[in-house]
Design a protein around this motif. Structure first.
Motif, PDB file in Angstrom:
ATOM      1  N   ASN A   1      41.428 -69.019 -23.327  1.00 21.86           N
ATOM      2  CA  ASN A   1      41.566 -67.473 -23.883  1.00 21.86           C
ATOM      3  C   ASN A   1      42.785 -67.042 -23.940  1.00 21.86           C
ATOM      4  O   ASN A   1      43.179 -66.041 -24.553  1.00 21.86           O
ATOM      5  CB  ASN A   1      41.227 -66.707 -22.412  1.00 21.86           C
ATOM      6  CG  ASN A   1      39.572 -66.885 -22.018  1.00 21.86           C
ATOM      7  OD1 ASN A   1      38.655 -67.457 -22.963  1.00 21.86           O
ATOM      8  ND2 ASN A   1      39.516 -66.525 -20.735  1.00 21.86           N
ATOM      9  N   ALA A   2      43.932 -67.959 -23.827  1.00 22.92           N
ATOM     10  CA  ALA A   2      45.193 -67.798 -23.902  1.00 22.92           C
ATOM     11  C   ALA A   2      45.772 -67.848 -25.487  1.00 22.92           C
ATOM     12  O   ALA A   2      44.957 -68.584 -26.212  1.00 22.92           O
ATOM     13  CB  ALA A   2      45.934 -68.782 -23.053  1.00 22.92           C
ATOM     14  N   PRO A   3      46.578 -67.313 -25.841  1.00 24.77           N
ATOM     15  CA  PRO A   3      47.181 -67.447 -27.096  1.00 24.77           C
ATOM     16  C   PRO A   3      47.748 -68.984 -27.375  1.00 24.77           C
ATOM     17  O   PRO A   3      47.950 -69.566 -26.411  1.00 24.77           O
ATOM     18  CB  PRO A   3      48.606 -66.501 -27.184  1.00 24.77           C
ATOM     19  CG  PRO A   3      48.678 -65.420 -25.890  1.00 24.77           C
ATOM     20  CD  PRO A   3      47.347 -66.192 -25.014  1.00 24.77           C
TER      21      PRO A   3
ATOM     22  N   SER B   1      52.999 -57.343 -29.336  1.00 25.54           N
ATOM     23  CA  SER B   1      53.135 -58.045 -30.829  1.00 25.54           C
ATOM     24  C   SER B   1      54.115 -57.226 -31.509  1.00 25.54           C
ATOM     25  O   SER B   1      54.681 -56.005 -31.491  1.00 25.54           O
ATOM     26  CB  SER B   1      51.596 -57.736 -31.560  1.00 25.54           C
ATOM     27  OG  SER B   1      51.279 -56.471 -31.474  1.00 25.54           O
TER      28      SER B   1
ATOM     29  N   ILE C   1      53.763 -61.476 -29.381  1.00 23.40           N
ATOM     30  CA  ILE C   1      52.791 -62.174 -30.588  1.00 23.40           C
ATOM     31  C   ILE C   1      53.295 -61.908 -32.146  1.00 23.40           C
ATOM     32  O   ILE C   1      52.995 -60.645 -32.188  1.00 23.40           O
ATOM     33  CB  ILE C   1      51.308 -62.237 -30.304  1.00 23.40           C
ATOM     34  CG1 ILE C   1      50.796 -62.815 -28.850  1.00 23.40           C
ATOM     35  CG2 ILE C   1      50.384 -62.786 -31.585  1.00 23.40           C
ATOM     36  CD1 ILE C   1      49.406 -62.384 -28.759  1.00 23.40           C
TER      37      ILE C   1
ATOM     38  N   ILE D   1      41.463 -66.377 -31.727  1.00 27.79           N
ATOM     39  CA  ILE D   1      42.229 -66.067 -30.436  1.00 27.79           C
ATOM     40  C   ILE D   1      43.637 -65.368 -30.386  1.00 27.79           C
ATOM     41  O   ILE D   1      43.667 -64.605 -29.419  1.00 27.79           O
ATOM     42  CB  ILE D   1      41.927 -67.517 -29.571  1.00 27.79           C
ATOM     43  CG1 ILE D   1      42.274 -67.295 -28.029  1.00 27.79           C
ATOM     44  CG2 ILE D   1      43.006 -68.560 -30.060  1.00 27.79           C
ATOM     45  CD1 ILE D   1      41.217 -66.395 -27.313  1.00 27.79           C
ATOM     46  N   ASN D   2      44.320 -65.831 -31.231  1.00 27.86           N
ATOM     47  CA  ASN D   2      45.779 -65.254 -31.475  1.00 27.86           C
ATOM     48  C   ASN D   2      45.587 -64.000 -31.639  1.00 27.86           C
ATOM     49  O   ASN D   2      46.278 -62.955 -30.967  1.00 27.86           O
ATOM     50  CB  ASN D   2      46.821 -66.011 -32.144  1.00 27.86           C
ATOM     51  CG  ASN D   2      47.172 -67.303 -31.525  1.00 27.86           C
ATOM     52  OD1 ASN D   2      46.660 -67.725 -30.344  1.00 27.86           O
ATOM     53  ND2 ASN D   2      47.760 -68.327 -32.144  1.00 27.86           N
TER      54      ASN D   2
ATOM     55  N   ASN E   1      44.001 -61.902 -28.718  1.00 30.38           N
ATOM     56  CA  ASN E   1      45.203 -61.731 -27.759  1.00 30.38           C
ATOM     57  C   ASN E   1      46.283 -60.395 -28.002  1.00 30.38           C
ATOM     58  O   ASN E   1      47.043 -59.868 -27.416  1.00 30.38           O
ATOM     59  CB  ASN E   1      46.255 -63.006 -27.326  1.00 30.38           C
ATOM     60  CG  ASN E   1      45.346 -63.740 -26.327  1.00 30.38           C
ATOM     61  OD1 ASN E   1      45.393 -63.394 -25.202  1.00 30.38           O
ATOM     62  ND2 ASN E   1      44.776 -64.827 -26.808  1.00 30.38           N
TER      63      ASN E   1
ATOM     64  N   GLY F   1      44.875 -57.876 -26.826  1.00 34.58           N
ATOM     65  CA  GLY F   1      44.900 -57.708 -25.301  1.00 34.58           C
ATOM     66  C   GLY F   1      43.212 -57.959 -25.020  1.00 34.58           C
ATOM     67  O   GLY F   1      42.746 -57.543 -23.978  1.00 34.58           O
ATOM     68  N   ARG F   2      42.537 -58.837 -25.845  1.00 35.45           N
ATOM     69  CA  ARG F   2      41.266 -59.126 -25.830  1.00 35.45           C
ATOM     70  C   ARG F   2      40.898 -60.535 -25.617  1.00 35.45           C
ATOM     71  O   ARG F   2      39.825 -61.140 -25.784  1.00 35.45           O
ATOM     72  CB  ARG F   2      40.560 -58.558 -26.741  1.00 35.45           C
ATOM     73  CG  ARG F   2      40.139 -57.017 -26.516  1.00 35.45           C
ATOM     74  CD  ARG F   2      39.752 -56.140 -27.651  1.00 35.45           C
ATOM     75  NE  ARG F   2      39.355 -55.051 -27.379  1.00 35.45           N
ATOM     76  CZ  ARG F   2      39.886 -53.875 -26.741  1.00 35.45           C
ATOM     77  NH1 ARG F   2      41.352 -54.060 -26.776  1.00 35.45           N
ATOM     78  NH2 ARG F   2      39.600 -52.773 -26.663  1.00 35.45           N
ATOM     79  N   GLY F   3      41.806 -61.411 -25.362  1.00 37.82           N
ATOM     80  CA  GLY F   3      41.708 -62.743 -25.052  1.00 37.82           C
ATOM     81  C   GLY F   3      40.733 -63.268 -24.209  1.00 37.82           C
ATOM     82  O   GLY F   3      40.109 -64.519 -24.131  1.00 37.82           O
ATOM     83  N   GLU F   4      40.621 -62.310 -23.139  1.00 37.21           N
ATOM     84  CA  GLU F   4      39.440 -62.959 -22.223  1.00 37.21           C
ATOM     85  C   GLU F   4      38.188 -62.619 -22.767  1.00 37.21           C
ATOM     86  O   GLU F   4      37.253 -63.525 -21.957  1.00 37.21           O
ATOM     87  CB  GLU F   4      39.759 -62.077 -20.965  1.00 37.21           C
ATOM     88  CG  GLU F   4      41.090 -61.979 -20.171  1.00 37.21           C
ATOM     89  CD  GLU F   4      41.257 -63.180 -19.574  1.00 37.21           C
ATOM     90  OE1 GLU F   4      40.350 -64.033 -19.021  1.00 37.21           O
ATOM     91  OE2 GLU F   4      42.452 -63.981 -19.693  1.00 37.21           O
TER      92      GLU F   4
END
Ligand SMILES: N=CN[C@@H](CCC(=O)O)C(=O)O
Ligand SMILES: [Zn+2]
Length: 435
Positions: free
Chosen positions: A20-22, A273, A294, A364-365, A368, A371-374
Motif C-alpha cells: 500500500n505504501a509509496p 505532493s 510525492i 500505487i504512487n 498515495n 491519500g488512497r494507498g490503503e
C-alpha cells in the motif's frame, strides 16, 4: 456457502506493485507478476488472486455468481490520474498560432489569455454544460484504463464560480463510474478584477473561499500555482497553511518554469505532493525525500509546451529515492489530452523511466498522491477491485506501441464497466446517485 460475485479467469499476466505504501527509488522497478492468473471479487473487494490453478481450487466449494474470461490479456491495477483540471468551459485552440509563433505560456497569461481565457468560458457555462463536457472527458479517461481521477477547481476565481466547479466534480463522482477526488485551486491565477491587487484576492481565498469549501466538504486538497508572476512562495504558504488549518491537505504546482523553491515549501508545510518540478533543484528533491512529499510528474505538459527541458525523473528515483507518480495534467491550455497512455509513452521517451517504474507511478504512487494507498493502486486481498485489462502481451508493449489505446476492459469496484473497448455499464457500485 460463501459467494463470489465475479471470478476473472484467463489472465495471461497479472502485474502489480506490492503493498500500500509509496514505492521509492529502486522499489519502483519491483513488481509482482503472475503468469496464467485468476482473481476473485466479492462486494467490490478483491478476495483472492493467484495462479489459475490455485484460485480455481479455492473456488471449488464456493458459489460463483459470474465468471469472465479475459482471453490471456494483461491485468493491472486500475490506473490513477492524480493531477487534472477536468472541469472547465471552452477550449483554447485559438491560442495555438500564438504559441507556435513563440509566445510563452506565462506571457499569454500575463496578456489576459491562457488560464484567464478559460476562466471566462467557465464562468459563462452553467453546471449542466460543465458536467456534460467533463463527463465526455471522463469517459475518454475511463476508456484509457483510468479508474480514479483528481479534479481541480481554479477556473472560477470567484467564490460562486469555484463552488460551481467543485459541485460539478462532486456530481460526477456521484454519477460516473470513475471516482473523482476534488482539489480546491482558487489560487490558479489572479483574476482580472484583482489585477495589481493580488493580496486582496488572497484575502478572499483565505477568508472566504477556503472556509466555505471546507465547510461544504467540496474538496480534500488545496493547491496553488506557485510560479513567478502568479503566486509567490510567501503567498502560496499563506494559502496552503489556511487550507491545512481547515482540513484541506496541501498540494502545490511547484517549480514548473522558474526554480522558486516550491519543492522546499511543499516539504516545509507537509504537502502530500508537489507537481511539475521541471526546474526544482537538488535541494528541493532532498527536502521532499526527507519529508515524504510525492513528486507528481506531468511529461505531457513539457511535451505540449515544446520545452527542451523535462522533469529529472532519473535523479529523483536513482539519487533521491523519491516515489515518482505520473499524471496527465489534463487541461485546456498546457496539456489538452485525457490519454494516460500517451503520458506513459512520454515518461519512457523523455523522463527515461522504465515500463515497471511507469506502472508503479500510475498506480500505487499515484494512489498515495491522493491519500488512497490503503484502498486502491495495487492488486491485493482486501483492496478495492479496480482493474485495467490491456490488450498487450507485456508492460513494455504499452510505451513501445504508441499512439493507440491498449485498454480492452475496465473493472471498477468489482463491476465490468468497459468491455471490448466499449463502456457497457454506467454504474460502479456507488451507493448514491448511480445512473
Ligand atoms: N500550470 C498551471 N495550471 C495548469 C495549466 C492550466 C491552463 O493552462 O489552463 C497546469 O498544471 O499545467
Ligand atoms: Zn495543473
Amino acid at each position: 456457502m460463501e459467494r463470489i460475485d465475479l471470478l476473472i479467469t484467463g489472465i495471461g499476466r497479472l502485474v502489480t506493485p506490492p503493498g500500500n505504501a509509496p514505492r521509492c527509488g529502486q522499489q519502483m522497478k519491483q513488481l509482482d507478476i503472475i503468469i496464467d492468473a485468476a482473481l476473485a471479487i466479492r462486494e467490490g473487494i478483491i478476495v483472492a488472486f493467484g495462479t489459475s490453478q490455485d484460485v480455481l481450487e479455492l473456488m471449488r466449494d464456493l458459489e460463483v455468481v459470474e465468471t469472465i474470461d479475459v482471453g490471456g490479456r494483461m491485468v493491472t491495477p486500475g490506473l490513477v490520474d492524480p493531477h487534472t483540471h477536468l472541469v472547465h468551459g471552452g477550449s483554447r485552440e485559438h491560442e495555438l498560432a500564438l504559441k507556435r509563433s513563440g509566445v510563452s505560456y506565462l506571457d499569454i497569461l500575463a496578456q489576459g489569455g491562457g488560464i484567464l481565457n478559460t476562466v471566462q468560458s467557465t464562468r459563462e457555462a452553467n453546471e449542466q454544460e460543465l458536467y456534460d463536457k467533463a463527463c465526455r472527458s471522463l469517459n475518454e479517461m475511463l476508456l484509457n484504463g483510468v479508474t480514479t481521477v483528481e479534479a481541480k477547481s481554479g477556473y472560477g476565481l470567484t467564490l460562486e464560480d469555484e463552488l460551481k466547479q467543485l459541485r460539478v466534480a462532486k456530481r460526477l463522482n456521484d454519477t460516473h463510474p470513475v471516482e473523482i477526488v476534488s482539489t480546491f485551486m482558487g489560487a490558479h491565477a489572479v483574476p482580472l478584477a484583482y489585477k495589481g491587487r493580488p493580496e486582496e484576492y488572497i484575502d478572499l481565498i483565505v477568508n472566504e473561499m477556503v472556509p466555505k469549501v471546507a465547510e461544504e466538504e467540496l474538496a480534500e486538497f488545496c493547491d496553488v500555482f506557485c510560479e513567478k508572476g502568479v503566486f509567490s512562495i510567501e503567498q502560496s504558504r499563506r494559502i496552503l497553511l489556511k487550507g491545512k488549518e481547515c482540513g484541506l491537505l496541501p498540494k502545490i504546482h511547484a517549480d514548473e518554469i522558474e526554480p522558486l523553491g516550491g519543492a522546499e515549501l511543499a516539504s516545509e508545510i507537509g504537502a502530500i505532493s508537489a507537481e511539475h518540478l521541471l526546474s526544482a533543484t537538488d535541494k528541493g528533491f532532498a527536502a521532499m525525500a526527507e519529508h515524504g512529499v510525492i513528486p507528481v510528474l506531468l511529461p505531457g505538459t513539457s511535451f505540449n509546451l515544446g520545452l527542451a527541458k523535462h522533469a529529472r525523473a532519473r535523479d529523483m528515483i536513482d539519487t533521491y529515492e523519491l516515489p515518482v507518480a505520473l499524471a496527465t495534467d489534463y487541461n485546456p491550455g498546457s496539456c489538452p489530452t485525457e490519454s494516460i497512455q500517451l503520458i506513459m509513452m512520454l515518461a519512457s521517451l523523455n523522463l527515461k523511466m522504465t515500463p515497471e517504474e511507469i506502472l508503479t507511478a500510475c498506480t500505487i504512487n499515484a494512489a498515495n498522491a491522493l491519500g488512497r494507498g490503503e484502498s486502491i493502486g495495487s492488486i491485493a486481498v482486501g483492496k478495492r477491485a479496480d482493474l485495467t485489462i490491456f490488450d498487450a502481451p507485456n508492460l513494455a508493449y504499452l510505451p513501445y506501441h504508441f499512439g493507440i489505446n491498449h485498454t480492452f476492459g475496465v473493472i471498477k469496484n468489482g463491476n465490468v464497466i468497459v468491455w471490448d473497448r466499449t463502456i457497457v455499464a454506467k454504474e460502479s457500485g456507488k451507493e448514491e446517485g448511480a445512473r
